[in-house]
Design a protein around this motif. Structure first.
Motif, PDB file in Angstrom:
ATOM      1  N   ASN A   1       0.841  -1.202   0.000  1.00 55.48           N
ATOM      2  CA  ASN A   1       0.000   0.000   0.000  1.00 55.48           C
ATOM      3  C   ASN A   1       0.872   1.246   0.000  1.00 55.48           C
TER       4      ASN A   1
ATOM      5  N   GLU B   1       0.268   5.215   0.645  1.00 54.33           N
ATOM      6  CA  GLU B   1      -0.699   6.216   1.100  1.00 54.33           C
ATOM      7  C   GLU B   1      -0.310   7.609   0.626  1.00 54.33           C
TER       8      GLU B   1
ATOM      9  N   CYS C   1      -4.017   0.620  -2.742  1.00 57.33           N
ATOM     10  CA  CYS C   1      -3.907  -0.617  -1.974  1.00 57.33           C
ATOM     11  C   CYS C   1      -2.827  -1.521  -2.564  1.00 57.33           C
ATOM     12  N   ALA C   2      -2.337  -2.418  -1.714  1.00 57.30           N
ATOM     13  CA  ALA C   2      -1.294  -3.364  -2.111  1.00 57.30           C
ATOM     14  C   ALA C   2      -1.726  -4.242  -3.290  1.00 57.30           C
ATOM     15  N   GLU C   3      -2.963  -4.713  -3.248  1.00 58.20           N
ATOM     16  CA  GLU C   3      -3.431  -5.632  -4.302  1.00 58.20           C
ATOM     17  C   GLU C   3      -3.436  -4.953  -5.662  1.00 58.20           C
TER      18      GLU C   3
ATOM     19  N   CYS D   1     -10.372  -4.819   0.133  1.00 60.07           N
ATOM     20  CA  CYS D   1     -11.445  -3.812   0.114  1.00 60.07           C
ATOM     21  C   CYS D   1     -12.293  -3.997  -1.152  1.00 60.07           C
TER      22      CYS D   1
HETATM   23  N1  THU Z   1      -5.337  -1.521   2.314  1.00 63.21           N
HETATM   24  C1  THU Z   1      -4.795  -2.309   1.341  1.00 63.21           C
HETATM   25  O1  THU Z   1      -3.643  -2.090   0.919  1.00 63.21           O
HETATM   26  N2  THU Z   1      -5.542  -3.322   0.852  1.00 63.21           N
HETATM   27  C2  THU Z   1      -6.812  -3.627   1.265  1.00 63.21           C
HETATM   28  O2  THU Z   1      -7.493  -4.443   0.674  1.00 63.21           O
HETATM   29  C3  THU Z   1      -7.361  -2.951   2.450  1.00 63.21           C
HETATM   30  C4  THU Z   1      -6.685  -1.681   2.816  1.00 63.21           C
HETATM   31  C5  THU Z   1      -4.547  -0.412   2.852  1.00 63.21           C
HETATM   32  C6  THU Z   1      -5.048   0.938   2.453  1.00 63.21           C
HETATM   33  C7  THU Z   1      -4.524   1.800   3.579  1.00 63.21           C
HETATM   34  O3  THU Z   1      -3.208   2.217   3.249  1.00 63.21           O
HETATM   35  C8  THU Z   1      -4.459   0.869   4.759  1.00 63.21           C
HETATM   36  O4  THU Z   1      -4.573  -0.436   4.263  1.00 63.21           O
HETATM   37  C9  THU Z   1      -5.527   1.112   5.792  1.00 63.21           C
HETATM   38  O5  THU Z   1      -6.769   1.120   5.210  1.00 63.21           O
END
Ligand code: THU
Length: 129
Positions: A46, A48, A57-59, A90
């Motif tokens: 991830n 930010e 997000c990482a995915e 998410c």
């Molecule tokens: N996050 C992800 O990278 N993948 C997800 O599927 C859920 C949330 C990250 C986004 C943010 O940087 C942190 O987790 C908190 O929400």
């Protein structure tokens, strides 16, 4: 179906990417690794932003890297976080996984216990063209 050894490698790669997470706001580091149809692996973490909504997000970063590497066909995606309980993707990431029909999603706990779920379980009645 993905074998146990490959699952372990994918989780390890996702953990390596998680080390590079840029999460100064949530302090929640996430890593992901995708396995392509031709058995390549791409990772993401991830990233930010001070403008929170721009966070990636990482995915989606892992999938984007694979696409940049020329791949649109996937076998699996592994997701790691810091939850003692299962981390799950998410809604936005589920829709991006739908775009590329990623069949197997490996969810983990912080102790690397894993379970494999289908995208259809995560996103029933998905929107697709
Ligand atoms: N996050 C992800 O990278 N993948 C997800 O599927 C859920 C949330 C990250 C986004 C943010 O940087 C942190 O987790 C908190 O929400």
């Amino acid at each position: 179906m993905i074998d146990e050894t490959t699952v372990a490698i994918l989780i390890k790669k996702a953990r390596e990417a998680q080390q590079h997470a840029y999460a100064p706001y949530s302090h929640f580091s996430v890593g992901a690794a995708v396995l392509t149809e031709d058995n390549r692996m791409y990772t993401g973490c991830n990233v930010e932003n001070a403008s929170y909504g721009l966070t990636m997000c990482a995915e989606r970063n892992a999938i984007g890297s694979a696409v940049a590497g020329g791949c649109h066909m996937f076998r699996a995606l592994a997701l790691v976080g810091e939850n003692p309980d299962w981390i799950t993707p998410c809604g936005a990431c589920r829709q991006v996984m739908e775009e590329f029909h990623i069949p197997e999603i490996i969810l983990t706990k912080s102790n690397d216990t894993y379970k494999i779920v289908s995208l259809r379980e995560l996103l029933p009645h998905a929107f697709s063209l």
